[in-house]
Scaffold this active site. Structure first.
Site, mmCIF file in Angstrom:
data_model
loop_
_atom_site.group_PDB
_atom_site.id
_atom_site.type_symbol
_atom_site.label_atom_id
_atom_site.label_comp_id
_atom_site.label_asym_id
_atom_site.label_seq_id
_atom_site.Cartn_x
_atom_site.Cartn_y
_atom_site.Cartn_z
ATOM 1 N N ASP A 97 -39.766 153.024 -14.019
ATOM 2 C CA ASP A 97 -38.734 154.710 -13.155
ATOM 3 C C ASP A 97 -37.603 153.688 -12.586
ATOM 4 O OD1 ASP A 97 -38.133 156.779 -12.329
ATOM 5 O OD2 ASP A 97 -39.818 157.086 -11.630
ATOM 6 N N SER A 154 -41.434 164.662 -8.960
ATOM 7 C CA SER A 154 -40.401 164.107 -8.987
ATOM 8 C C SER A 154 -39.292 164.457 -8.458
ATOM 9 C CB SER A 154 -39.963 164.485 -11.059
ATOM 10 O OG SER A 154 -38.946 164.099 -11.330
ATOM 11 N N HIS A 184 -41.528 157.394 -15.101
ATOM 12 C CA HIS A 184 -41.292 158.668 -14.863
ATOM 13 C C HIS A 184 -42.238 159.959 -15.274
ATOM 14 C CE1 HIS A 184 -39.314 161.051 -11.984
ATOM 15 N NE2 HIS A 184 -39.716 162.073 -12.934
#
Ligand SMILES: *[C@@H]1O[C@H](CO)[C@@H](O)[C@H](O)[C@H]1NC(C)=O
Ligand SMILES: *[C@@H]1O[C@H](CO)[C@@H](O)[C@H](O)[C@H]1NC(C)=O
Length: 428
Positions: free
Chosen positions: A368, A211, A398
């Site tokens: 995501d 991320s 995610h």
């Protein structure tokens, strides 16, 4: 009298009990309905374990709402409160991997934790992984819970040294401090004397992040790749659903997954503004793509790099249409220059700069908002001649890699962790 009053009393009590039971019944149904209402989210069935994700999302929403109330009462910055809860939760995760030694130290003044598997001295030099955790450049506890376990798992299964960088975060610091902390710690570690100290082979060092950590890993890998003064280089980069650009909040994946937990479209725009130290009110403007409207000339050099209608195939982008307003908000790219800075948005690097980037493994999830950031970077690195392994999870969402350990694990999270570690084992 007594005999008669008994049943009456009993009857009266029974009536009250009946009323109580009814009330309890109504109350239970109401609470069940409101819990279901709070929990319920229409999620695609192709997603890994949608019911479990609904519960996780409801917990996140609860904490986030409490944090917003705390902030509006002037008690606490909402990010600080969320971080306190995340940290508290993470410390509940049981510790494992007793054979991995950990050492907390500083690399160039940056806090790091080094994980080392116990080895025989005859084993020779080892590989290493430098890891940057995710959490929107503002959240996350790298030394606790799932991140700690992930690093131990990597150290154990790869028989490698793992360095997790505890970079400073928003709101205490803003861009480029997070990036600089990661860069300085990496440069320090890549020095031959330091690698020698940890018995690491200079030809076998990878950088990895998830991320926002994937953003930092991509940016640091680019920087070190083109830096002539650094002797040591990364051999590999592993980017797990990385954040790579802030010029288009309406990519096909941003449109498709804007309401999928746990990273909602608006939340991602908020994280960007926090990272870049910009006014949180600008979120509405970003979501409209006003900063990259046709009349925003500063965005012109970057349009082709982000043109997902050309870069990505139709089966990925589906029926979604690009959002490019004719006129936008004047001066926004001058006011928030980080939006155009490759150190913040590695997808904006030109091909020349990408050529010296290390071989890559990029993991993306179908559900995501950042799917297309990752898939566009796969294409751009390939155009620059870099070898890329693109691993896409049709049931991925995610954050799933942080849900690969007790008590909150998802099948797709466990698979994703095992797959990237296997790739590192083969290539490091
Ligand atoms: C690094 O070296 C290349 C080629 O040797 C050169 O073109 C480039 O300008 C150098 N970069 C820096 C930052 O010195
Ligand atoms: C977006 O830009 C248009 C055109 O300049 C403007 O009318 C609108 O108010 C802007 N929206 C926001 C949220 O700033």
């Amino acid at each position: 009298m007594a005999a008669r009053s008994e049943p009456r009393r009993g009857g009266g009590g029974g009536g009250r009990r009946g009323a109580c039971a009814k009330l309890l019944c109504v109350w239970s149904v109401c609470s069940a309905l409101s819990a279901a209402y709070l929990l319920y989210l229409p999620l695609p069935s192709a997603l890994s374990e949608p019911l479990k994700l609904m519960v996780v999302a409801a917990a996140f929403r609860g904490v986030s709402q409490a944090a917003d109330i705390g902030q509006s009462l002037g008690l606490v910055h909402h990010i600080r409160l969320i971080n306190t809860v995340v940290t508290g939760f993470e410390s509940l995760v049981p510790l494992d991997y007793e054979h991995i030694q950990t050492e907390d130290t500083e690399f160039s003044g940056v806090q790091v934790r080094v994980y080392q598997p116990s080895v025989n001295t005859q084993d020779g030099l080892r590989g290493a992984v430098v890891f940057f955790h995710g959490g929107g450049w503002s959240l996350g506890a790298p030394k606790l819970g799932s991140y700690d376990l992930l690093c131990k798992k990597m150290a154990s299964e790869l028989k490698a040294v793992v360095v997790t960088v505890d970079y400073r975060m928003a709101p205490d610091v803003r861009f480029p401090v997070q990036f600089e902390d990661c860069l300085q710690a990496s440069r320090f570690f890549l020095q031959s004397e330091v690698l020698q100290l940890y018995s690491v082979d200079p030809q076998r060092v990878a950088v990895c992040g998830d991320s926002a950590g994937g953003n930092l890993a991509a940016a640091v890998a680019q920087q070190i790749g083109r830096d002539n003064s650094t002797a040591g280089k990364f051999k590999l980069q592993v980017l797990i659903y990385p954040v790579l650009q802030a010029l288009d909040f309406n990519t096909a994946s941003y449109q498709q997954n804007q309401k999928i937990p746990i990273l909602y479209r608006e939340l991602m725009a908020h994280y960007w503004l926090e990272y870049l130290g910009a006014d949180p009110e600008l979120v509405h403007l970003l979501l409209l793509n006003n900063h990259t409207a046709h009349d925003q000339e500063l965005a012109d050099p970057h349009r082709a790099k982000l043109d997902w209608t050309r870069v990505l195939p139709k089966d990925v982008t589906k029926h979604y249409k690009p959002v490019i307003p004719a006129t936008g908000s004047p001066g926004i790219l001058q006011r928030v220059p980080g939006l155009l800075d490759v150190r913040a948005a590695p997808l904006l690097a030109d091909l020349e700069a990408l050529r010296s980037a290390p071989r890559a493994y990029i993991m993306t999830g179908e559900h995501d908002v950042l799917r297309d950031d990752g898939l566009m970077y796969v294409r751009r690195l390939q155009q620059a001649g870099v070898s890329v392994t693109s691993r896409h999870y049709e049931d991925g969402f995610h954050g799933c890699v942080s849900f690969a350990f007790w008590p909150s694990y998802f099948a797709v999270g466990i698979r994703a962790v095992d797959d990237y570690i296997a790739w590192l084992r083969d290539h490091l």
